[in-house]
Enzyme design. Sequence first.
Site, PDB file in Angstrom:
ATOM      1  CG  HIS A  87      -2.195   0.835   0.726  1.00 26.98           C
ATOM      2  ND1 HIS A  87      -1.387   2.035   1.475  1.00 26.98           N
ATOM      3  CD2 HIS A  87      -3.213   0.759   1.249  1.00 26.98           C
ATOM      4  CE1 HIS A  87      -3.414   3.010   1.364  1.00 26.98           C
ATOM      5  NE2 HIS A  87      -3.720   2.209   1.278  1.00 26.98           N
ATOM      6  CG  HIS A 123      -0.476   4.890  10.070  1.00 28.23           C
ATOM      7  ND1 HIS A 123      -1.609   3.969   9.392  1.00 28.23           N
ATOM      8  CD2 HIS A 123      -0.086   5.835   9.865  1.00 28.23           C
ATOM      9  CE1 HIS A 123      -2.276   4.748   8.691  1.00 28.23           C
ATOM     10  NE2 HIS A 123      -1.391   6.332   9.099  1.00 28.23           N
ATOM     11  CD  GLU A 163      -2.294   9.358   9.966  1.00 22.17           C
ATOM     12  OE1 GLU A 163      -3.392   9.247   9.427  1.00 22.17           O
ATOM     13  OE2 GLU A 163      -1.800   9.496   9.815  1.00 22.17           O
ATOM     14  CE1 TYR A 205     -10.044   6.781   3.863  1.00 27.10           C
ATOM     15  CE2 TYR A 205     -10.548   5.794   6.615  1.00 27.10           C
ATOM     16  CZ  TYR A 205      -9.308   5.733   4.977  1.00 27.10           C
ATOM     17  OH  TYR A 205      -8.217   5.821   4.868  1.00 27.10           O
ATOM     18  CG  HIS A 230      -6.261   8.940  13.378  1.00 29.01           C
ATOM     19  ND1 HIS A 230      -6.926   8.066  12.892  1.00 29.01           N
ATOM     20  CD2 HIS A 230      -7.800   8.015  14.025  1.00 29.01           C
ATOM     21  CE1 HIS A 230      -8.838   7.802  12.313  1.00 29.01           C
ATOM     22  NE2 HIS A 230      -8.579   7.619  13.617  1.00 29.01           N
ATOM     23  CG  HIS A 245      -4.262   5.307  13.603  1.00 27.77           C
ATOM     24  ND1 HIS A 245      -3.094   6.041  13.629  1.00 27.77           N
ATOM     25  CD2 HIS A 245      -4.744   6.624  11.985  1.00 27.77           C
ATOM     26  CE1 HIS A 245      -2.765   7.090  13.338  1.00 27.77           C
ATOM     27  NE2 HIS A 245      -3.586   7.071  11.703  1.00 27.77           N
TER      28      HIS A 245
END
Length: 457
Positions: A298, A341, A347, A356, A371, A377
């Site tokens: 990703h 992560h 964020e 989402y 976060h 999260h």
Amino acid sequence: MEDPIAGGSDFNYLSGFGNHFSSEALPGALSPAQNSPLICPYGLYAEQISGTSFTTPRNFNLCSWFYRVKPSVTHEPFKARVPSNERILSEFNRSNTCTNPTQLRWKPIEIPNLPTDFIDGLSTVCGSGSSFLRHGYAIHMYTANKSMDNCAFCNADGDFLIVPQQGRLLITTECGRLKVSPGEIAILPQGFRFTVNLPDGPSRGYVAEIFGTHFQLPDLGPIGANGLAAPRDFLVPTAWFEDKSYPGYTIVQKFGGELFTAAQDFSPFNVVAWHGNYVPYKYDLSKFCPYNTVLFDHSDPSINTVLTAPTEKPGVALLDFVIFPPRWLVAEHTFRPPYYHRNCMSEFMGLIYGGYEAKVDGFLPGGASLHNCMTPHGPDTKSYEATIARGNDVGPHKITDTMAFMFESCLIPRISRWALESPFLDHDYYQCWIGLRSHFSVTETSKTSTLHDGHKK
């Protein structure tokens, strides 16, 4: 407001990011030879607005020249606005905000019942630093159900990046007019006077504010010369003016997070011509050209950066504006949603429309999440289980009908009391991860790892 020249409602734009633009609503209103002639064409006043210090290097120097019917200095003294908006903050410390590493999420904020314009509808969620020290940022949300009436807003603290989620905004600025729909963004630089009208009725959305710097396009690095947000897709308004008497017209100035008012008898939108590179602008997020993994793993979300406000440390942003638009997912043998992560950056996420990919339930259009630095999260339980249940041979999949975004910063935000005490705070947010169970199993199968080409090692 009616166009005194064309008499119509068309919105015209100039194209480009960081260009030196010129625009005039009357032919010959721009002086061809100098910025400040003794007598300007049409008897106009020359006035400069600067977004950087005079001696900032040329590549980063921002300023524009206005040619207006009356200069903006023609107003009565500023006074504290009554009533003020105590929910707006531009300095973040223990006296007015709290720290909290817990993952936070807010449900969509309801439109107020009482008449509320854009100014009174602003509420600070979180931020860091100080507008007085010219370093930091604030993140606000807004809800409004009426247009601004006989007044204009001026933010002396920093630049606004406005993300409408519901209802179009018609924004009149000193450079001209912007029509901004959900799915588009508008950037209103520090010091510009503007008014917000609501052609569709109630509106709500998000606002990022940065202190002491300005947004720019991110460097593309090994991507090359093309991709992400193209400079030509940024649109700047063309000159538009009104020359009318407005007894009791009010300038509302945000200064150090406080609101002040000054009365004048004319419209601030009396700029007949202008030129320069310090301008308001808008951008349609659907024009963003996303890049993505084409084999395995990703990509980091930084690959989706639309605009960045950099710090003096290379690669570290005061604030990035990142989007998660419709796109194809094709990575093989890969967990395709965002990975779990902990991030040294903080964020703040919002959702303009759709869903989402990493949150099946609870993250709704008009809502938000935070976060904070080094708080873990990632996908919720349902998203994780649904993803691994599809197996490795799911094939290409296109994410459609969605537009999420993120404000990401190297500074740790403090959270406003309004946000922590809000009835829209989702106190059960943590529950979305509680169901994650162990899949650990010591077997011969788990001792082997599958490479992206399908072979074993």
